[in-house]
Enzyme design. Structure first.
Site, PDB file in Angstrom:
ATOM      1  N   ASN A  98     -31.189 -18.869 -45.857  1.00  0.00           N
ATOM      2  CA  ASN A  98     -29.950 -18.133 -46.137  1.00  0.00           C
ATOM      3  C   ASN A  98     -30.090 -17.284 -47.407  1.00  0.00           C
ATOM      4  O   ASN A  98     -29.143 -17.140 -48.175  1.00  0.00           O
ATOM      5  CB  ASN A  98     -28.767 -19.098 -46.265  1.00  0.00           C
ATOM      6  CG  ASN A  98     -27.443 -18.395 -46.092  1.00  0.00           C
ATOM      7  OD1 ASN A  98     -27.323 -17.452 -45.302  1.00  0.00           O
ATOM      8  ND2 ASN A  98     -26.442 -18.810 -46.839  1.00  0.00           N
TER       9      ASN A  98
ATOM     10  N   SER B   5     -18.525 -30.284 -53.904  1.00  0.00           N
ATOM     11  CA  SER B   5     -17.530 -29.255 -53.591  1.00  0.00           C
ATOM     12  C   SER B   5     -16.116 -29.814 -53.711  1.00  0.00           C
ATOM     13  O   SER B   5     -15.880 -31.015 -53.477  1.00  0.00           O
ATOM     14  CB  SER B   5     -17.771 -28.786 -52.153  1.00  0.00           C
ATOM     15  OG  SER B   5     -16.667 -28.061 -51.697  1.00  0.00           O
TER      16      SER B   5
ATOM     17  N   TYR C 222     -19.199 -30.348 -42.791  1.00  0.00           N
ATOM     18  CA  TYR C 222     -19.709 -29.922 -44.103  1.00  0.00           C
ATOM     19  C   TYR C 222     -19.124 -30.799 -45.207  1.00  0.00           C
ATOM     20  O   TYR C 222     -19.846 -31.352 -46.037  1.00  0.00           O
ATOM     21  CB  TYR C 222     -19.351 -28.449 -44.340  1.00  0.00           C
ATOM     22  CG  TYR C 222     -19.595 -27.995 -45.763  1.00  0.00           C
ATOM     23  CD1 TYR C 222     -20.884 -27.774 -46.227  1.00  0.00           C
ATOM     24  CD2 TYR C 222     -18.535 -27.820 -46.652  1.00  0.00           C
ATOM     25  CE1 TYR C 222     -21.112 -27.381 -47.544  1.00  0.00           C
ATOM     26  CE2 TYR C 222     -18.750 -27.416 -47.963  1.00  0.00           C
ATOM     27  CZ  TYR C 222     -20.037 -27.200 -48.399  1.00  0.00           C
ATOM     28  OH  TYR C 222     -20.260 -26.821 -49.700  1.00  0.00           O
TER      29      TYR C 222
ATOM     30  N   LYS D  19     -20.826 -33.685 -48.014  1.00  0.00           N
ATOM     31  CA  LYS D  19     -20.682 -33.722 -49.477  1.00  0.00           C
ATOM     32  C   LYS D  19     -20.139 -35.085 -49.919  1.00  0.00           C
ATOM     33  O   LYS D  19     -20.576 -35.642 -50.920  1.00  0.00           O
ATOM     34  CB  LYS D  19     -19.757 -32.597 -49.964  1.00  0.00           C
ATOM     35  CG  LYS D  19     -20.334 -31.196 -49.758  1.00  0.00           C
ATOM     36  CD  LYS D  19     -21.613 -30.955 -50.548  1.00  0.00           C
ATOM     37  CE  LYS D  19     -22.181 -29.574 -50.341  1.00  0.00           C
ATOM     38  NZ  LYS D  19     -23.541 -29.386 -50.875  1.00  0.00           N
TER      39      LYS D  19
ATOM     40  N   PHE E  37     -15.306 -25.358 -57.376  1.00  0.00           N
ATOM     41  CA  PHE E  37     -14.133 -24.818 -56.707  1.00  0.00           C
ATOM     42  C   PHE E  37     -14.589 -23.540 -55.965  1.00  0.00           C
ATOM     43  O   PHE E  37     -15.538 -23.627 -55.208  1.00  0.00           O
ATOM     44  CB  PHE E  37     -12.963 -24.736 -57.702  1.00  0.00           C
ATOM     45  CG  PHE E  37     -12.355 -26.125 -57.823  1.00  0.00           C
ATOM     46  CD1 PHE E  37     -13.079 -27.154 -58.436  1.00  0.00           C
ATOM     47  CD2 PHE E  37     -11.153 -26.445 -57.235  1.00  0.00           C
ATOM     48  CE1 PHE E  37     -12.579 -28.473 -58.467  1.00  0.00           C
ATOM     49  CE2 PHE E  37     -10.648 -27.746 -57.264  1.00  0.00           C
ATOM     50  CZ  PHE E  37     -11.360 -28.748 -57.879  1.00  0.00           C
ATOM     51  N   ASN E  38     -14.005 -22.386 -56.143  1.00  0.00           N
ATOM     52  CA  ASN E  38     -14.409 -21.254 -55.289  1.00  0.00           C
ATOM     53  C   ASN E  38     -15.220 -20.211 -56.049  1.00  0.00           C
ATOM     54  O   ASN E  38     -14.624 -19.338 -56.691  1.00  0.00           O
ATOM     55  CB  ASN E  38     -13.166 -20.604 -54.674  1.00  0.00           C
ATOM     56  CG  ASN E  38     -12.555 -21.476 -53.603  1.00  0.00           C
ATOM     57  OD1 ASN E  38     -12.183 -22.607 -53.869  1.00  0.00           O
ATOM     58  ND2 ASN E  38     -12.483 -20.972 -52.393  1.00  0.00           N
TER      59      ASN E  38
ATOM     60  N   ASN F   3     -16.032 -16.564 -46.427  1.00  0.00           N
ATOM     61  CA  ASN F   3     -15.306 -16.668 -47.701  1.00  0.00           C
ATOM     62  C   ASN F   3     -14.539 -15.374 -47.976  1.00  0.00           C
ATOM     63  O   ASN F   3     -14.927 -14.295 -47.515  1.00  0.00           O
ATOM     64  CB  ASN F   3     -16.271 -16.948 -48.849  1.00  0.00           C
ATOM     65  CG  ASN F   3     -16.818 -18.367 -48.782  1.00  0.00           C
ATOM     66  OD1 ASN F   3     -16.261 -19.221 -48.106  1.00  0.00           O
ATOM     67  ND2 ASN F   3     -17.921 -18.593 -49.465  1.00  0.00           N
ATOM     68  N   LEU F   4     -13.482 -15.514 -48.766  1.00  0.00           N
ATOM     69  CA  LEU F   4     -12.576 -14.382 -48.992  1.00  0.00           C
ATOM     70  C   LEU F   4     -13.228 -13.192 -49.710  1.00  0.00           C
ATOM     71  O   LEU F   4     -13.118 -12.054 -49.241  1.00  0.00           O
ATOM     72  CB  LEU F   4     -11.356 -14.876 -49.798  1.00  0.00           C
ATOM     73  CG  LEU F   4     -10.346 -13.803 -50.188  1.00  0.00           C
ATOM     74  CD1 LEU F   4      -9.704 -13.163 -48.957  1.00  0.00           C
ATOM     75  CD2 LEU F   4      -9.267 -14.406 -51.099  1.00  0.00           C
TER      76      LEU F   4
END
Ligand code: NAD
Length: 340
Positions: free
Chosen positions: A35, A125, A150, A154, A178-179, A199-200
């Protein structure tokens, strides 16, 4: 101090390698490129002015880890980023997520034990919390049953680390990210999602640059101030710096084997619409979007208490939301202009 960085060409790994080098560490990268792209290695070298040792190996295979440890006797710690990370995909191919995410950890731990390497920083996460009852969420907040495979990997990984460190040879820190968003200020490295981003922020930047027609905001009827989901977005460089602090902490703490968990966020929650509006305002760039249905598995709101990381690691996020959206956009523009 040599540090093995698994997944070190990925989004968070590459930024961490830069910060490690700039703090005087010698990171060694292992990444199977499943990736990531090899050009990121040259970019890391360009930013830091240092050559970085790189192994294009799969870390689920113990022979590969053995070879690295045999060739690099000074490794004192590992940072384990390598994993599969797409929540949606993890529900379609759960076995692959359990195989890669757990086998990589178990293989690494086995060989760390064999070679007497005691220090590990693990990428956990915020997904382990599910939807917390109280916000902000701290490290003692109860974990909720994982909604995705997923998230389950974790939680299982944290459990493994706790039990293994209790046997007395391992010092492990699990950082609950976090993000992460944004990119390095140089715009030489950043997030490189394969296919349609889940993701955003990369969806926003890809929409703004014209690769995606429209961004769909998943749900506008959540019980949040503007009806859209709230998350704790953290600049990837701040997150990378938390790993340097974690390594310093482990270095000073050699005798005392233990397992500790730290939230790594900013402590500030922003809604999806706030992110889009900030991106548009700061970058003077419109983003086509529509409000769609809720996405299965999304929680309404989460943001972190990072007091523990502030107090114990001496780490605090410094970059603002404006920095995050500017750096993400600059990276997208530079990357796309070079691909033309
Ligand atoms: P990423 O996909 O960009 O980086 C992971 C890297 O690991 C990639 O370069 C990939 O090629 C490599 N890799 C995967 N499997 C491998 C294997 N078997 N052997 C060797 N290399 C392998 O992801 P990221 O966003 O940088 O995430 C890093 C870590 O942080 C992951 O463990 C992820 O679960 C965790 N995390 C990420 C986020 C996020 O939103 N990005 C949030 C919380 C936690």
């Amino acid at each position: 101090m040599q540090i093995l960085v698994t997944g070190g060409l990925g989004f968070i790994g590459s930024h961490t390698v830069v910060e490690l080098i700039q703090s005087g560490y010698e990171p060694i990268i292992v990444d199977d490129l499943s990736n990531s792209e090899i050009f990121i290695l040259e970019r890391i070298e360009q930013i830091t002015g240092k050559k970085v040792k790189f192994y294009p190996y799969d870390v689920t295979e113990s022979e590969n880890i053995k070879k690295i440890f045999n060739e690099n006797k000074e490794i004192e710690a590992c940072i384990h980023f390598a994993a599969k990370k797409a929540v949606g995909e993890s529900m379609e191919i759960p076995l692959e997520y359990y195989r890669v995410n757990l086998l990589s950890l178990l293989t690494l731990l086995d060989e760390m034990k064999n070679y007497g390497i005691k220090n590990l920083v693990f990428s956990s996460s915020a997904t382990v919390y599910g939807q917390p009852e109280k916000l902000p969420v701290n490290e003692d907040s109860p974990l909720q049953p994982a909604l995705s495979s997923y998230g389950s990997t974790k939680q299982m990984a944290e459990d493994i680390l706790e039990k293994v460190s209790a046997t007395g040879w391992l010092n492990a820190l699990a950082l609950r990210y976090f993000n992460p968003v944004g990119a390095h200020k140089s715009s030489l490295i950043g997030e490189l999602p394969k296919g349609i981003p889940s993701n955003l922020m990369p969806f926003i930047t890809q929409t703004a640059i014209g690769i995606r027609e429209k961004l769909t905001v998943f749900g506008g009827d959540y019980p949040t101030p503007d009806g859209t989901c709230v998350r704790d977005y953290i600049h990837v460089v701040d997150l990378a710096k938390a790993h340097v602090k974690a390594c310093e902490y482990l270095k000073q703490k050699k005798q005392n084997f233990s397992y500790e968990v730290f939230n790594i966020g900013t402590g500030q929650g922003y809604s999806v619409l706030e992110i889009i509006k900030t991106f548009e305002k700061v970058n003077q760039q419109s983003v086509a979007y529509k409000i769609g249905d809720r996405r299965k598995g999304d929680i309404e709101s989460i943001y972190a208490s990072c007091e523990k990381a502030n107090d114990i690691l001496g780490w605090k996020a410094e970059e603002t939301l404006d920095d995050m959206v500017v750096d993400a956009w600059n990276w997208e523009k530079k990357y796309r202009s070079e691909r033309k």
